[in-house]
Design a protein around this motif. Structure first.
Motif, short mmCIF file in Angstrom:
data_model
loop_
_atom_site.label_atom_id
_atom_site.label_comp_id
_atom_site.label_asym_id
_atom_site.label_seq_id
_atom_site.Cartn_x
_atom_site.Cartn_y
_atom_site.Cartn_z
N GLY A 15 -0.75 10.83 10.86
CA GLY A 15 -0.09 9.29 10.42
C GLY A 15 -0.77 8.72 9.25
N GLN A 16 -1.38 8.82 8.85
CA GLN A 16 -2.03 8.61 7.85
C GLN A 16 -1.29 7.99 6.46
OE1 GLN A 16 -2.55 12.15 8.53
NE2 GLN A 16 -4.07 12.14 7.20
N PHE A 17 -0.28 8.49 6.60
CA PHE A 17 0.76 7.61 5.38
C PHE A 17 1.25 6.58 5.94
CE2 PHE A 17 2.33 11.26 2.89
CZ PHE A 17 1.64 11.41 2.44
N GLY A 18 1.16 5.50 7.53
CA GLY A 18 1.42 4.48 7.78
C GLY A 18 3.21 4.49 7.79
N ASP A 19 3.53 5.51 7.59
CA ASP A 19 5.55 5.56 7.65
C ASP A 19 5.97 4.96 8.80
OD1 ASP A 19 5.11 7.95 7.26
OD2 ASP A 19 6.53 8.45 5.38
N GLY A 20 5.42 5.72 9.74
CA GLY A 20 5.84 6.16 11.26
C GLY A 20 6.05 7.24 11.44
N THR A 21 5.96 8.34 10.28
CA THR A 21 6.50 9.84 10.91
C THR A 21 4.79 10.63 10.39
OG1 THR A 21 6.53 10.41 8.41
CG2 THR A 21 8.25 9.68 9.08
N THR A 22 4.77 12.09 10.91
CA THR A 22 3.84 13.25 10.60
C THR A 22 4.24 14.25 10.23
OG1 THR A 22 4.49 13.72 12.99
CG2 THR A 22 2.21 12.18 12.43
N ARG A 23 4.06 14.50 8.73
CA ARG A 23 4.18 15.34 8.39
C ARG A 23 3.47 16.91 7.85
NH1 ARG A 23 7.30 12.67 3.35
NH2 ARG A 23 7.70 10.43 4.64
N VAL A 31 4.10 7.33 -1.05
CA VAL A 31 5.52 6.89 0.04
C VAL A 31 4.39 5.35 0.57
CG1 VAL A 31 6.51 8.84 0.69
CG2 VAL A 31 4.98 7.95 1.87
N GLN A 32 5.57 4.31 0.93
CA GLN A 32 5.12 2.84 1.16
C GLN A 32 4.63 3.47 2.55
OE1 GLN A 32 7.77 -0.33 -0.09
NE2 GLN A 32 6.06 -1.98 1.19
N VAL A 33 3.35 1.86 2.61
CA VAL A 33 2.68 2.13 4.26
C VAL A 33 3.86 0.44 4.85
CG1 VAL A 33 1.33 1.23 5.49
CG2 VAL A 33 0.73 2.79 3.53
N MET A 34 4.24 0.99 6.40
CA MET A 34 5.25 0.20 6.69
C MET A 34 4.75 -0.79 6.95
SD MET A 34 7.23 3.09 9.00
CE MET A 34 8.57 1.81 10.10
N ASP A 48 -5.61 -12.51 4.88
CA ASP A 48 -6.34 -13.60 6.02
C ASP A 48 -6.82 -13.40 6.14
OD1 ASP A 48 -4.89 -11.11 7.44
OD2 ASP A 48 -3.31 -12.75 8.07
N GLY A 49 -8.22 -11.76 5.84
CA GLY A 49 -9.60 -11.81 6.17
C GLY A 49 -9.40 -10.60 7.98
N THR A 50 -7.41 -10.09 8.11
CA THR A 50 -7.62 -9.51 9.31
C THR A 50 -7.79 -7.67 8.55
OG1 THR A 50 -5.63 -9.50 8.72
CG2 THR A 50 -6.41 -11.25 10.44
N VAL A 51 -7.87 -6.91 9.29
CA VAL A 51 -7.89 -5.80 9.62
C VAL A 51 -7.18 -4.87 10.06
CG1 VAL A 51 -9.46 -3.67 9.89
CG2 VAL A 51 -9.88 -5.81 9.63
N TRP A 52 -6.41 -4.23 9.85
CA TRP A 52 -5.40 -3.20 9.76
C TRP A 52 -5.34 -1.28 9.75
CZ3 TRP A 52 -0.56 -5.52 12.26
CH2 TRP A 52 -0.90 -7.05 12.49
N ASN A 53 -5.31 -0.87 11.39
CA ASN A 53 -5.62 0.78 10.73
C ASN A 53 -4.62 1.39 10.83
OD1 ASN A 53 -8.41 1.11 13.18
ND2 ASN A 53 -5.57 0.46 13.35
N TRP A 54 -4.45 3.01 10.35
CA TRP A 54 -3.26 3.53 11.50
C TRP A 54 -4.14 5.25 10.89
CZ3 TRP A 54 -3.31 0.58 7.25
CH2 TRP A 54 -3.19 1.39 5.70
N GLY A 55 -3.05 6.44 11.55
CA GLY A 55 -3.30 7.46 11.77
C GLY A 55 -4.68 8.02 12.76
N ALA A 56 -5.10 8.83 12.54
CA ALA A 56 -6.17 9.40 13.71
C ALA A 56 -7.70 9.50 12.99
CB ALA A 56 -5.58 10.34 14.25
N VAL A 107 0.69 -0.92 0.03
CA VAL A 107 0.34 -0.23 -0.23
C VAL A 107 0.96 0.92 0.43
CG1 VAL A 107 -1.49 1.33 1.16
CG2 VAL A 107 -1.62 -0.90 1.14
N TRP A 108 0.56 2.32 -1.13
CA TRP A 108 1.19 3.91 -0.49
C TRP A 108 0.29 4.82 -0.89
CZ3 TRP A 108 6.54 3.47 -2.91
CH2 TRP A 108 7.36 2.11 -3.15
N ALA A 109 1.07 5.98 -0.02
CA ALA A 109 0.00 7.43 0.40
C ALA A 109 0.43 8.36 0.24
CB ALA A 109 -0.21 6.93 2.32
N TRP A 110 -0.08 9.55 -0.53
CA TRP A 110 0.22 10.47 -0.86
C TRP A 110 -0.75 11.12 -0.35
CZ3 TRP A 110 -1.79 7.24 -4.26
CH2 TRP A 110 -2.82 8.00 -5.29
#
Length: 676
Positions: free
Chosen positions: A509-517, A525-528, A549-557, A500-503
């Protein structure tokens, strides 16, 4: 499958576009294949599909790695197109990588893979060529590397690979490029080809098989391969057979029962076990069957009441109901009236099976009328052939079957500034769309992504502001994309490799790359730490992904402008607790929805009173079952879902009638929209 009205419906894995709906999105419930009418037969290959129309033309779509689409290229195609130069066709068949057609004059034509001379030619034809030596043919079957033909006199002819004696002439030799009669067979009325074995039905209702038998596919109680035809014991009054590419077979008897044998690794025999069986046994619980199809590792049957039933593995949505494996027959989702819904600020959209778009709430303004705040759905004028819809803010987008994109509305106020939809300039070949308040993105069939600001020129120049990029431009460094999603100020792209890639904006932190800008990032940029992703969605300032595998992952706020002590999820992906067997997600401003394989809906994020449950633990939406499609509103909260019966349910804010139930009051539980 072909409906009585001549339309084609498809579902399941769609990684090569074999569903034909213009996308590469897995379909867990039936969707109509656009652009096909008056169809009389269909055939499914390894990753490609064929349809025969009443006028004798053949239409193909999906993978084209070996030229199996017959259009002279090796380029995959996500929607049906006719095979050029082929007319007067009366029967079709699809092998793993080659395709066959029988014309009215009894000749056989083939194209695609020719690795074992199954097309009777030394070359790999990208367009149809006649298979010499075959005349008077009424039906054909295609295996992995074989062609089988039934002549009007009841004899069977074969060519291609012969490593397991699949030519049926008593030999196990090199491939054969010239058709030869299978000895000892007469009065044959139906035939099919498994992976490397053949099966036929004779006029007396007996079944005969030959070739590879390592999985018990010959049905004779052994696993010994055989190079000559032999009768399958215990089967009589058989009217049709279907053989899979992975070694399991089905037989339909005159009394409407189905019998199975062969490979059962994934429960494809329908008997509730995963043990292979070398002799036929009845599939329990099935009566009144009129048609059958054995897929690669799953099975489908059509019953006399028009319902479709299936069993076997289901992780690609192959059975048309959820994604859980079904070792015994279950009914596929009913063919719907509504295929998708979307929710904007104070208005809603629905796409029906005929490609029409409906809106309610803050709808568009029909010609000669004031802007309606419709509390019941009205049809969007001058739009037909829709295959996808998107809504955000105060505007809507529609993707048509011809690959063009149309839109209306704006991002600045309540009233749309144009009376009817207009085409987004410079876009063609589009297979998916996503939109937010000020920006829209589109996925091209070549895997590239295009972006633009969605202000639509009203004709007076007053709706295009300085600095707006209203003409689509390509997003840098994005290729091989299969899905896109749009949040309020950020975008996501799912690539073919499952990453997954974000811009856009990454303030929370909605990019999921461990940073906020606190700036706009134009290059993705690629989601980690995320691989094996099958679906994505973007909320106001958070992102969500569903893994294979049917699991769900989320990040950001879950809110914009939160303090350090606010409801931050994570700057890198974390798993949503308690959610499994998820087949789809949809996110809105502060909230996310998940659709499970059992048709239930679960939600997490902001509650109605503005609070958040610890850990953002998901809760089931009460009173909702048999859901097949979901959508989430933006900003002004409301949610919509489509049930398997094609009806729409909604809940949440309804000030402008955006739930479409004929009222304008808020609903805390699902209410039915009054769609025709």
């Amino acid at each position: 499958m072909v409906r009585a009205d001549g339309t084609v419906w498809a579902w399941g894995a769609n990684n090569e576009g074999q569903v034909g709906d213009g996308t590469k999105t897995t379909r867990h419930a039936p969707v109509q294949v656009p652009g096909l009418t008056n169809v009389v037969a269909v055939a499914a290959g390894g990753y490609h599909s064929l349809a025969l129309r009443q006028n004798g033309t053949v239409w193909t779509w999906g993978s084209n790695i070996s030229g199996q689409l017959g259009d002279g290229t090796k380029s995959a195609r996500l929607t049906p197109q006719p095979v050029p130069g082929l007319t007067g066709v009366v029967a079709i068949a699809a092998g793993s990588y080659h395709s066959l057609a029988v014309r009215q004059d009894g000749t056989v034509w083939g194209w695609g893979s020719n690795s074992s001379f199954q097309l009777g030619s030394p070359s790999e034809p990208l367009k149809p060529i006649q298979i010499r030596g075959l005349t008077g043919v009424v039906a054909v079957a295609a295996g992995l590397m074989n062609t089988l033909a039934l002549r009007h006199d009841g004899t069977v002819w074969a060519l291609g690979a012969n490593s397991f004696g699949q030519l049926g002439d008593g030999t196990v030799t090199d491939p054969r490029a010239t058709p030869a009669q299978v000895p000892g067979l007469s009065d044959v009325v139906a035939l099919d080809f498994s992976f490397q074995s053949a099966v036929v039905v004779k006029q007396d209702g007996t079944v005969w098989t030959w070739g590879d038998n390592r999985r018990g596919e010959l049905g004779d109680g052994t696993t010994d391969s055989r190079a000559t035809p032999g009768q399958v014991p215990g089967l009589s009054d058989v009217v049709d057979v279907s053989a899979s590419t992975q070694g399991h077979l089905l037989a339909l008897r005159g009394n409407g029962t189905v019998w199975s044998w062969g490979n059962n690794t994934f429960g494809q025999l329908g008997d509730g076990t995963d043990f292979p069986r070398a002799e036929p046994a009845q599939v329990p619980g099935l009566t009144g069957v009129t048609g059958l199809a054995a897929g690669g590792t799953h099975c489908l049957v059509l019953r006399e009441d028009g319902s479709v039933w299936g069993w076997g593995p289901n992780h690609g949505g192959w059975l048309g109901v959820g994604s859980a494996r079904r070792p015994t027959p279950v009914q596929a989702s009913e063919l719907p009236g509504v295929v998708s819904v979307e929710a904007g600020v104070g208005f809603s959209l629905a796409l029906d099976t005929e490609g029409r778009v409906w809106t309610w709430g803050r709808g568009i303004r029909p010609p000669g009328q004031a802007l309606p705040a419709a509390i019941s759905p009205v049809q969007v004028p001058e739009l037909s052939g829709g295959v996808a819809i998107e809504a955000s803010g105060y505007h809507g987008l529609v993707l048509l079957g011809d690959g063009t994109v149309w839109g209306w509305g704006n991002s600045h106020g309540i009233a749309p500034r144009i009376p009817v939809p207009r085409q987004v300039p410079g876009l063609s070949g589009i297979v998916a769309i996503a939109t937010v308040y000020t920006q829209s993105v589109a996925l091209h069939s070549d895997g590239t992504v295009w972006q633009w600001e969605h202000t639509f020129d009203s004709g007076d120049g007053g709706n295009v502001e300085p600095g707006h990029r209203s003409t689509p431009f390509q997003v840098q460094e994005l290729t091989d994309v299969v899905a896109i999603a749009a949040g309020d100020y950020h975008f996501l792209a799912l690539k073919k490799d499952g990453t997954v890639w974000a811009w856009g904006s990454n303030f929370h932190g909605q990019f999921g790359d461990g940073t906020t800008r606190n700036e706009i990032v134009p290059v993705p940029v690629q989601v980690m730490g995320l691989t094996g992703v099958k679906a994505i969605s973007a909320g106001g300032s958070h992102s969500v992904a569903v893994l294979e595998d049917g699991t769900v992952w989320n990040w950001g706020a879950y809110r914009l402008g939160v303090t350090d002590g606010g409801p931050i999820i994570s700057q890198t992906p974390v798993q949503v607790p308690g959610l499994t067997d998820v087949v789809g997600v949809s996110s809105r401003y502060h909230t996310s929805l998940a659709l499970r394989g059992d048709g239930t809906v679960w939600t997490w994020g902001e509650n109605e009173d503005g609070t958040y449950d610890p850990g953002f633990a998901p809760k089931q939406v009460p009173g909702l079952t048999n859901v097949k499609v979901l959508a989430a509103g933006s900003s002004v909260h409301h949610s919509l879902v489509v049930l398997t019966d094609g009806t729409v349910r909604g809940w949440g804010d309804n000030y402008y009638g955006q739930l479409g139930d004929g009222t304008s009051g808020q609903h805390f539980t699902p209410a039915r929209a009054l769609l025709p």
